[in-house]
Write an enzyme that holds these catalytic residues in place. Structure first.
Site, PDB file in Angstrom:
ATOM      1  N   ILE B 152       0.858  -1.188   0.000  1.00 56.41           N
ATOM      2  CA  ILE B 152       0.000   0.000   0.000  1.00 56.41           C
ATOM      3  C   ILE B 152       0.891   1.232   0.000  1.00 56.41           C
ATOM      4  CG2 ILE B 152      -1.591   1.367   1.400  1.00 56.41           C
ATOM      5  CD1 ILE B 152      -2.867  -1.199   2.361  1.00 56.41           C
ATOM      6  N   CYS B 153       0.805   2.016  -1.046  1.00 56.06           N
ATOM      7  CA  CYS B 153       1.515   3.306  -1.153  1.00 56.06           C
ATOM      8  C   CYS B 153       2.991   3.135  -0.777  1.00 56.06           C
ATOM      9  CB  CYS B 153       0.794   4.347  -0.300  1.00 56.06           C
ATOM     10  SG  CYS B 153       1.438   6.004  -0.500  1.00 56.06           S
ATOM     11  N   MET B 154       3.445   3.851   0.246  1.00 55.32           N
ATOM     12  CA  MET B 154       4.849   3.770   0.639  1.00 55.32           C
ATOM     13  C   MET B 154       5.216   2.343   1.078  1.00 55.32           C
ATOM     14  SD  MET B 154       6.510   5.592   3.930  1.00 55.32           S
ATOM     15  CE  MET B 154       8.257   5.691   4.216  1.00 55.32           C
TER      16      MET B 154
END
Lengths: 368, 367
Positions: B152-154
């Site tokens: 998820i994202c970072m």
């Protein structure tokens, strides 16, 4: 009916609406169970936040935070509407006459922008008055250090800021050992060249306090520049909103609700500010502001550490050093554990291999 | 001939104000009855599988019969800058729940709330130590050599780095709104797109970390809000007046608020390393990123990769995400899945609920 008359009627309608909203404002708060009159509160929003906090029984709960934002909404709505109404009042006569309305509006917005950019200085007191500046500076320190800083504040308020360090007027100088040093340097004691290193240490300590004052000044300047730029963006947003209204007028369309007008203003503002935020000029101003904030925080900490060191209280820098050591040690332990884990099956395997090899050797030894 | 562009009838305006009043009064009544625990996020039933230092790994209880559960577990790598709950915000908007319904054996990392003493944790620690330890433990528990990673994202960026360092331990890598090329962030005519990266680059990260130690969540929140300051700071709350008298809608609104403003601090050194190495130097795609003393080479990504991105993502712009396709080692098994939503909407939006988990689950089962 001409536009001026219609504008006046609209302003009256809006003014009545504001009165209606505000008159119920405190009523909402007074309805909060278990709370007294809100009159003593500095800010009604705070009162209402506290009310929800009391109800929900939780500090900083989403409901409490939300309540603050919800109750701040009518305030923001009114501020935005008032700004647009004022802008409209200035621009509409020329617009109706088919003349350029922008110069009058820009003059109004320029004045507004200047007021906005002065806010940080007003909030932090004038930098020309050292006593006021130091007062505002000390207000930013933590409550725990207040008694110590009060002494410094008292000393600086007496006159030259250096008094606090040189003569120990408020006692802080003595705590820090400045008094003794400066006595050596001319206050009665004999000062020999061999004492020079100590004087240098004193100068370093003084320097740390004076750096905080520099940092406050830099922060004020950076905040002012930031507010000015942000104010410029909002002023452009207002101008674009009025331009949007002018286009509606040309098309014969109308805004029928204050909330719709507010939504339009917010949408135009976001787009306008985003354009501004992306410019190298804004990014540089923002960088200067964040840098000034951080420098101020670091300078403040370094100055406090002078006091803490003198009182043999562990400082943040010392604790951070300890944390760094712990972090490094943790890493070493993890690496060792990992190496051990990886080595374990190998040694078992190696042992097994060795045993098998011995067994093989044994079986290969010819019976004699 | 222009016409006066306002029609504020006193009766209409008075009615509108009365509506606002009545909504606020009703909202007060709702808020009075609400407790913090009513606004529950991350509520899908789970066990703590593993815990170390500040973080925990959750193992979610299955929602389908045992024989329908896919044999390869999947661990969700979450970002350091937000809470894990974005993937499990509310029962009917939960990526985790959707995966469980698809028969995926889900583990999720909650990096927790770093304390002052964690300020020296860096990306090296998270990727080469913590993530490696988590993957090893889950794989061992499943009796497998490789497991599936979902980022998820970072958290996706960290999962990508990990997969490049340990391709032998990752069976499939699924990424969502994951920044890869940190210099592909601008879209002409859309100034709010990539603003977060632009602003992040212009800040003196060394001064920030030296001043704060850990970077406070509020500092990061301000950066998120700057992309739409008026709408997110005022307009959103003005619009929320309309749901104040609807308890369920109000609780859902508060769930999002709780997640948005309840995020953790970011360990100072991790933030410094992320900004300097990833954001400023773009070391991940330049091939200069070193973690744990080893070079992170995207060409080592030999496992199948599914790259899910949001077409209207202004925080992690699609060009930054899909850049992965250019650098990946195994181009044959690389797929992209665009979703018509925004950055957060990919996890919490109504329509993506029906697309993201089913598509990823299907892909995992096929690979």
């Amino acid at each position: 009916m001409d536009w001026t008359q219609q504008t006046n009627d609209m302003m009256k309608t809006w003014s009545d609406a504001q009165k209606q909203l505000w008159s119920n404002w405190l009523g909402w708060g007074q309805g909060a169970a278990g709370l007294g009159q809100p009159a003593a509160m500095f800010d009604p929003t705070q009162f209402l936040r506290m009310a929800v906090d009391t109800w929900s029984g939780s500090k900083d709960s989403p409901a409490q935070r939300f309540a603050g934002n919800i109750f701040g909404t009518p305030d923001m709505m009114m501020r935005s509407m008032n700004l647009i109404m004022k802008a409209w009042q200035v621009a509409s006569p020329k617009m109706e006459a088919g003349k350029a309305w922008q110069p009058d509006l820009q003059a109004l917005l320029k004045q507004w922008q200047e007021e906005i950019s002065e806010l940080p200085k007003r909030a932090m007191a004038g930098s020309s008055d050292f006593a006021q500046l130091s007062k505002s500076m000390f207000e930013r320190w933590s409550p725990m250090t207040a008694p110590w800083l009060a002494m410094l504040n008292q000393a600086t308020a007496a006159g030259h800021p250096g008094e606090a360090f040189m003569t120990g007027t408020g006692g802080l100088g003595r705590i820090l050992g400045f008094g003794e040093a400066f006595q050596m340097m001319g206050g009665g004691g004999e000062f020999g060249l061999s004492e020079m290193p100590r004087a240098t240490v004193m100068r370093e300590k003084m320097g740390k306090f004076l750096r905080v004052i520099d940092a406050v000044k830099d922060l004020q300047d950076a905040q002012q520049a930031y507010h000015k730029k942000l104010g410029g963006g909002i002023a452009t947003s207002v101008e674009r909103t009025i331009d949007h209204l002018a286009k509606l007028a040309e098309k014969g369309e109308k805004v029928t609700s204050p909330r719709d007008l507010m939504r339009t203003f917010f949408s135009i503002s976001d787009k306008t500010l985003n354009e501004s935020f992306n410019t190298p000029e804004f990014l540089e101003i923002q960088e200067k502001l964040t840098h000034a904030l951080m420098t101020h925080k670091i300078a403040q900490r370094e100055a406090l550490e002078v006091i803490y060191n003198q009182l043999e209280i562990p400082t943040r820098s010392e604790i951070d050093e300890a944390y760094r050591d712990i972090h490094e040690l943790k890493k070493e332990v993890r690496a060792l554990r990992k190496a051990l884990k990886e080595a374990a099956p190998k040694s078992v395997a190696a042992k097994g291999k060795k045993a098998a090899s011995k067994e093989l050797e044994a079986t290969e030894v010819p019976a004699s | 001939m222009s016409k006066f562009p306002f029609e504020f009838r006193p009766d209409d305006v008075a009615r509108e104000m009365a509506q606002i009043e009545s909504k606020i009064s009703a909202g007060l009544a709702q808020l009075t009855s609400l407790k913090d625990e009513d606004v529950d996020i991350g509520s899908t039933p789970k066990d703590v599988f593993y815990a170390r230092e500040t973080f925990q790994v959750y193992h979610y209880k299955p929602l389908v019969p045992q024989d329908q559960i896919h044999h390869v577990p999947m661990v969700i790598s979450t970002p350091l800058i937000n809470g894990y709950e974005v993937a499990d915000l509310q029962p009917d908007r939960s990526l985790v729940r959707n995966f469980l319904n698809e028969g995926i054996d889900v583990y999720m990392i909650n990096w927790g709330y770093p304390k002052r003493c964690d300020r020296y944790n860096n990306i090296d620690d998270y990727v080469t130590d913590y993530l490696d330890d988590i993957v090893d433990n889950i794989a061992e528990n499943a009796g497998l050599d490789k497991i599936n990673l979902f980022g998820i994202c970072m958290g996706g960026t960290m999962a990508t780095c990990y997969s490049a360092l340990h391709p032998e331990k990752v069976r499939n890598l699924a990424l969502t709104v994951t920044p890869i090329d940190f210099h592909q962030t601008k879209i002409p005519g859309q100034p709010h797109v990539g603003l977060l990266f632009e602003m992040g680059r212009s800040v003196d990260v060394d001064a920030m970390v030296n001043a704060f130690g850990n970077v406070p969540a509020d500092v990061l929140n301000v950066s998120f809000l700057m992309a739409s300051p008026f709408t997110l700071m005022f307009g959103k709350y003005a619009d929320s007046l309309d749901i104040l008298d609807n308890k369920e809608a109000l609780i859902n609104f508060l769930r999002m608020e709780k997640w948005l403003f309840g995020g953790p601090e970011v360990p100072g050194e991790a933030y410094r390393q992320f900004v300097t190495q990833f954001l400023n130097k773009n070391a991940l795609v330049n091939g200069t990123l070193m973690l744990g003393g080893r070079k992170v080479d995207l060409a080592n990504l030999s496992m199948p990769v599914l790259n899910v991105y949001a077409e209207r993502d202004h925080l992690v712009p699609p060009p930054s995400t899909v850049a992965l396709g250019k650098y990946i080692g195994n181009k044959k098994d690389y797929q992209e899945l665009p979703i018509k939503t925004g950055h957060i909407g990919i996890y919490t939006g109504g329509a993506p609920q029906k697309i993201v988990a089913p598509s990823v689950a299907k892909w995992l089962k096929e690979h």
